[in-house]
Design an enzyme around this catalytic site. Structure first.
Site, PDB file in Angstrom:
ATOM      1  N   SER A  65       0.822  -1.208   0.000  1.00  0.00           N
ATOM      2  CA  SER A  65       0.000   0.000   0.000  1.00  0.00           C
ATOM      3  C   SER A  65       0.863   1.267   0.000  1.00  0.00           C
ATOM      4  O   SER A  65       1.718   1.428  -0.852  1.00  0.00           O
ATOM      5  CB  SER A  65      -0.960  -0.057   1.194  1.00  0.00           C
ATOM      6  OG  SER A  65      -2.018   0.851   1.051  1.00  0.00           O
ATOM      7  N   ASP A 194      -5.875  -4.299  -2.424  1.00  0.00           N
ATOM      8  CA  ASP A 194      -4.879  -3.842  -1.453  1.00  0.00           C
ATOM      9  C   ASP A 194      -3.992  -4.967  -0.925  1.00  0.00           C
ATOM     10  O   ASP A 194      -4.477  -5.965  -0.392  1.00  0.00           O
ATOM     11  CB  ASP A 194      -5.629  -3.175  -0.297  1.00  0.00           C
ATOM     12  CG  ASP A 194      -4.703  -2.512   0.705  1.00  0.00           C
ATOM     13  OD1 ASP A 194      -3.479  -2.538   0.514  1.00  0.00           O
ATOM     14  OD2 ASP A 194      -5.218  -1.963   1.685  1.00  0.00           O
TER      15      ASP A 194
END
Length: 318
Positions: A65, A194
């Site tokens: 991320s 993610d």
């Protein structure tokens, strides 16, 4: 973490008490894992600056991320100070940030349809990153100065995947595609979300690939005194933090990195990027803490010898 010694054994296994203990082989590889946490990941900059000031060049970086985004800039050749300056300039003014987000909208009906049509509240991660990342960021992993791994989660295969080749922007977009904010990313026939969903602090991807592994955890957790209920958005992000922290804690029990750094960023929210200057200022002392901890670790590592930075293309090696 085990160290390599001459003869394939550790000093304690030598039978002769009269001979001096052998010198360990030089330890030179320092790998870095940068975790996810949204705007809390701004504090990664302190660690990058600490490494620069100590003259430590990571042999490999893996990020999830926001950690992947920071790692990409650093692997491309930006210094910690460069990344600090860019972040401060990028998020200095709310109006310019909103204008940047507005430019990420689909520009035609064809784009709208190809991107999945109307999705309430979900942005196109690739478009957003393209609007806010440095314009000269290399397009491919192969163009980076430091090897980089970017963590993503394969939605349908239900597994984590480390991307380290090919198109860089789509990999970063996938790693940042938190479902509450960004739509999933298609990359080479896979639907990715993610990277923090499966691996929010990917130090385990480095444990057998480097002599020393440093991990930076900016995940944090919900804060409050219990006097009120969280808003739906706070509950959603807080639940994600709790899930990710559970994953991190479990991995630490199985095998910890050589050094775990945790900046004091719990009270910042995932989307607090407009507080970039405040985050850096309020956590400023952490850079010296990180620098001392890294220096102490290297000083305690037998045979540590840093790897000299690679010369830039065209630079003289004489």
């Amino acid at each position: 973490m085990s160290r390599k010694w001459p003869g394939g054994c550790c000093p304690s296994s030598r039978r002769s008490s009269r001979s001096a203990p052998p010198e360990p082989e030089a330890v030179s590889d320092v790998a870095l894992a940068l975790g996810g946490g949204g705007a809390r990941g701004i504090a990664h900059i302190h660690v990058l600056e600490a490494l620069d000031e100590l003259g430590v060049v990571p042999s490999r970086i893996v990020g999830s991320s926001i950690g992947a985004v920071m790692a990409a800039g650093y692997a491309a050749g930006m210094s910690g100070a460069d990344i600090r300056g860019f972040a401060l300039e990028t998020f200095a003014r709310k109006r310019e940030v909103l204008a940047g987000l507005w430019r990420t909208r689909p520009l035609s009906f064809k784009d709208f349809v190809e991107e999945g049509g109307f999705r309430l509240g979900q942005l196109n991660a690739r478009r957003v990153l393209a609007a806010f990342l440095p314009a000269d960021l290399p397009p491919h992993f192969e163009d980076l100065r430091i090897p980089l791994g970017v963590m993503a989660t394969d939605f349908y295969e239900r597994l984590e995947c480390e991307i380290d080749s090919g198109d860089l922007l789509s990999a970063l977009a996938a790693s940042c595609a938190l479902p509450a904010i960004f739509r999933p990313v298609r990359r080479k026939g896979r639907v990715l979300i993610d990277g923090g969903i499966f691996n929010p602090l990917p130090f385990d991807r480095l444990c057998d690939r480097a002599d020393i592994v440093i991990a930076v955890d900016v995940n944090g957790g919900p804060e409050g005194d219990g006097s009120g209920l969280p808003t739906p958005m706070e509950a959603m992000f807080g639940a994600t933090q709790l899930m990710m922290q559970s994953i991190i804690d479990t991995k630490l029990k199985l095998r910890a990195p050589d050094l775990l750094l945790r900046p004091p960023v719990d009270h910042y929210r995932v989307l607090d990027f407009l507080l970039t200057r405040q985050i850096l200022d309020e956590t400023a002392s952490f850079k010296e803490d990180a620098k001392r901890a890294i220096d102490r670790l290297l000083g305690e590592t037998p045979g540590y010898r840093p790897v000299a930075p690679k010369p830039e293309a065209g630079a003289s090696t004489a």
